[in-house]
Scaffold this active site. Structure first.
Site, PDB file in Angstrom:
ATOM      1  N   LYS A 268      -3.474  10.870   8.840  1.00 16.00           N
ATOM      2  CA  LYS A 268      -2.991  10.097   9.981  1.00 16.00           C
ATOM      3  C   LYS A 268      -3.627  10.653  11.249  1.00 16.00           C
ATOM      4  O   LYS A 268      -3.365  11.782  11.627  1.00 16.00           O
ATOM      5  CB  LYS A 268      -1.473  10.184  10.064  1.00 16.00           C
ATOM      6  CG  LYS A 268      -0.770   9.402   8.978  1.00 16.00           C
ATOM      7  CD  LYS A 268       0.701   9.223   9.264  1.00 16.00           C
ATOM      8  CE  LYS A 268       1.380   8.439   8.160  1.00 16.00           C
ATOM      9  NZ  LYS A 268       1.006   7.016   8.135  1.00 16.00           N
ATOM     10  N   ARG A 344       4.841   3.627  -1.714  1.00 16.26           N
ATOM     11  CA  ARG A 344       4.937   2.649  -2.808  1.00 16.26           C
ATOM     12  C   ARG A 344       4.666   3.299  -4.161  1.00 16.26           C
ATOM     13  O   ARG A 344       5.153   2.835  -5.191  1.00 16.26           O
ATOM     14  CB  ARG A 344       3.965   1.484  -2.528  1.00 16.26           C
ATOM     15  CG  ARG A 344       2.532   1.899  -2.403  1.00 16.26           C
ATOM     16  CD  ARG A 344       1.678   0.792  -1.802  1.00 16.26           C
ATOM     17  NE  ARG A 344       1.819   0.702  -0.347  1.00 16.26           N
ATOM     18  CZ  ARG A 344       1.184  -0.182   0.405  1.00 16.26           C
ATOM     19  NH1 ARG A 344       0.371  -1.072  -0.131  1.00 16.26           N
ATOM     20  NH2 ARG A 344       1.353  -0.200   1.705  1.00 16.26           N
TER      21      ARG A 344
HETATM   22  N1  BES Z   1       5.172   6.067   6.267  1.00 14.80           N
HETATM   23  C1  BES Z   1       4.121   5.169   6.531  1.00 14.80           C
HETATM   24  C2  BES Z   1       4.586   3.886   7.220  1.00 14.80           C
HETATM   25  C3  BES Z   1       4.980   4.010   8.650  1.00 14.80           C
HETATM   26  C4  BES Z   1       4.033   3.900   9.651  1.00 14.80           C
HETATM   27  C5  BES Z   1       6.299   4.160   9.003  1.00 14.80           C
HETATM   28  C6  BES Z   1       4.413   3.970  10.971  1.00 14.80           C
HETATM   29  C7  BES Z   1       6.683   4.222  10.321  1.00 14.80           C
HETATM   30  C8  BES Z   1       5.736   4.125  11.314  1.00 14.80           C
HETATM   31  C9  BES Z   1       3.437   4.748   5.222  1.00 14.80           C
HETATM   32  O1  BES Z   1       3.400   5.707   4.240  1.00 14.80           O
HETATM   33  C10 BES Z   1       2.032   4.418   5.569  1.00 14.80           C
HETATM   34  O2  BES Z   1       1.334   5.308   5.970  1.00 14.80           O
HETATM   35  N2  BES Z   1       1.655   3.157   5.420  1.00 14.80           N
HETATM   36  C11 BES Z   1       0.341   2.721   5.729  1.00 14.80           C
HETATM   37  C12 BES Z   1      -0.097   1.762   4.671  1.00 14.80           C
HETATM   38  C13 BES Z   1      -1.554   1.408   4.763  1.00 14.80           C
HETATM   39  C14 BES Z   1      -2.399   2.588   4.416  1.00 14.80           C
HETATM   40  C15 BES Z   1      -1.817   0.258   3.830  1.00 14.80           C
HETATM   41  C16 BES Z   1       0.383   2.050   7.103  1.00 14.80           C
HETATM   42  O3  BES Z   1       1.339   1.335   7.393  1.00 14.80           O
HETATM   43  O4  BES Z   1      -0.524   2.283   7.886  1.00 14.80           O
HETATM   44 MN    MN Z   2       1.706   6.995   4.468  1.00 11.37          MN
END
Ligand code: BES
Ligand code: MN
Ligand code: ZN
Length: 492
Positions: A268, A344
């Protein structure tokens, strides 16, 4: 805080702070009793402050002599437009404005069309939830001012029907807030498992905790792939509530339990809020908070399974590579094209596990996608299900809780985006519709004979600023909706 119904007249009520809800129509006639008591000064004072009882409008009078020593007037807008949500907000404002006052508080509300017991419950919950403060991580904590008693005026006697439920419900919400608010060096997969164990012991739930080896024996390759880059051992938590009486309904609740989500090798970066990713166990917090509340409320005729596959998403030499192909516990192979779509993967094995219990319905809660936050903001969670019945029962439960939810489309054609050249499925599709493909991915791990719903709480788990009954920070979203959903009886 003791909560009770006061059936006497507003004029005679005794206590230190009086909170009065007012509606826009016929403002003067709502003030007759109070004007008698305060020599006509109430209408005059409100007039001077240009108080029109618009929604959330506030006027505070401090009195130098006698009791009550403080009067708080709060506008509730037009009578016809008042819903449960507005009651929660009204009482939350009252609670915050009276913070620091000691002794007995009174709260009076105008005549509305909502059931008096439901109104009482909302007011009581709002008082406790809106004044919650997490001081566990302060070196020195400030004294929290306490309210001895809250009396609710202007309601009929049957208004106390749900009063006993207020504290168990709020304890569940506060537990969820504390779990989410705890930093990732304090709340780890192991500590979450031991907190769940403590709760099961204190409240009489059955508990099973699977360690890494036991998860491996169950072939939970998707969950374990996420955990393998962390120094901390993953835990699979399963709590069981069995209500008294003949079994009428058996349900399973699953919560995403990433105690920290770094993104893995798809790290991230930039504005992706890595520092907030302790909240990525918000789904599990809601589920465990609900378990605590349900155990205390002890509804009859229902069995509830609370399931959490908890771990961290970290980076080390054993972490999954983007591109790895792994096998979930239902035998499906997954190409991990993005290590940041880890939630997921953990949910996949949890869903397979839940289906094997043969529940009547399954609901999962997860901080799953940033795309859901983009779509619905931070006050509304996304709901995906193929079952109209399940959608309806969850929407009703959320509405009663004053929690926002919105059903989103489960469009099967979008599954095209998850096609993998090598494996059965990829874990991420294209950016557009990212929350929908996430839901469709989960669906691959659900037995299609069991009605299932997925709730994406990525936006609602956390509040930047205080709002309604939520403080700034962890909201405890989902606990009240799930409690309502479990305790409401719906014919299937
Ligand atoms: N935990 C995150 C989702 C999230 C993002 C929650 C921002 C709260 C605020 C999840 O694990 C994630 O990183 N999802 C990705 C999915 C993508 C790689 C398809 C996302 O949402 O960017
Ligand atoms: Mn994630
Ligand atoms: Zn995540």
């Amino acid at each position: 805080m003791r909560i009770s119904i006061y059936t006497g007249h507003l004029q005679e009520w005794q206590g230190s702070v009086l909170i009065v809800g007012l509606v826009e129509e016929n403002l003067d006639s709502q003030l007759v009793e109070l004007d008698k008591r305060f020599d006509g000064n109430i209408s005059k004072g409100l007039n001077r402050q240009d108080f029109k009882a618009k929604e959330s409008q506030v006027a505070v009078f401090e009195l130098l002599q006698g009791e009550p020593s403080k009067l708080i007037f709060i506008g509730m807008g037009e009578t016809q437009k008042i819903e449960i949500d507005n009651i929660y907000n009204f009482a939350a404002i009252g609670a915050r404005k009276s913070l620091g006052s000691q002794g007995k508080l009174g709260i009076s509300i105008p005549e509305i069309s909502i059931d008096s017991a439901i109104t009482t419950k909302a007011i009581g919950e709002a008082f406790r939830l809106a004044t919650f403060k997490d001081q566990r991580f302060k070196g020195k904590s400030e004294p929290v001012p306490s309210i001895d008693a809250l009396e609710i005026l202007n309601l009929n006697e049957s208004a106390d029907r749900f009063i006993e439920q207020i504290n168990p419900i709020c304890s569940g919400v506060e537990l969820a807030r504390e779990l989410v608010g705890a930093p990732p060096n304090s709340l780890t997969p192991s500590s979450l498992a031991s907190i769940a164990t403590d709760i099961s012991k204190q409240h009489g739930l059955e508990v099973k905790i699977l360690n890494q080896k036991e998860c491996k024996a169950r072939k939970m390759g998707a969950f374990l792939a996420v955990a393998q880059g962390s120094d901390l051992e993953p835990k699979f938590i399963h709590l069981i509530y069995k209500g008294k009486g003949p079994l009428k309904r058996k349900v399973a609740l699953i919560g995403k339990g990433l105690t920290f989500d770094s993104g893995g090798y798809n790290l991230k970066v930039g504005a992706s809020q890595i520092d907030l990713m302790k909240f990525d166990m918000g789904g599990s917090a809601a589920v465990i908070g609900t378990a605590r509340a349900i155990a205390e409320l002890s509804p009859e005729g229902i069995e509830v399974h609370f399931i959490v596959a908890t771990c961290e998403n970290m980076i080390n030499g054993s972490a999954v590579h983007p591109g790895d192909i792994i096998t979930a516990s239902n035998g499906k192979t997954i190409e991990i094209n993005n290590t940041d779509a880890e939630g997921r993967l953990t949910l996949a094995d949890a869903l397979v596990y839940a289906c094997a219990l043969k529940p009547d319905e399954i609901v999962d809660l997860a901080t799953l996608t940033g795309a859901c936050v983009v779509a619905l903001g931070t006050e509304i969670a996304g709901l995906w299900t193929d079952s109209a019945q399940l959608a309806y029962s969850l929407e009703q439960a959320a509405e009663q809780a004053g929690e926002g939810i919105w059903r989103m489309p489960m469009r099967n054609s979008y599954k095209e985006g998850l096609k993998s050249m090598l494996a059965d499925i990829k874990n991420t599709g294209p950016r557009p519709g990212g929350s929908i493909t996430a839901a469709l991915f989960l669906k691959e791990f659900v037995d299609q004979s069991i009605p299932w719903a997925h709730i994406d709480i990525a936006g609602t788990v956390w509040a930047e600023k205080e709002r309604g009954v939520d403080p700034a920070g962890a909201t405890g979203y989902g606990v009240r909706t799930l409690i309502n959903w479990i305790t409401n009886s719906y014919s299937k």
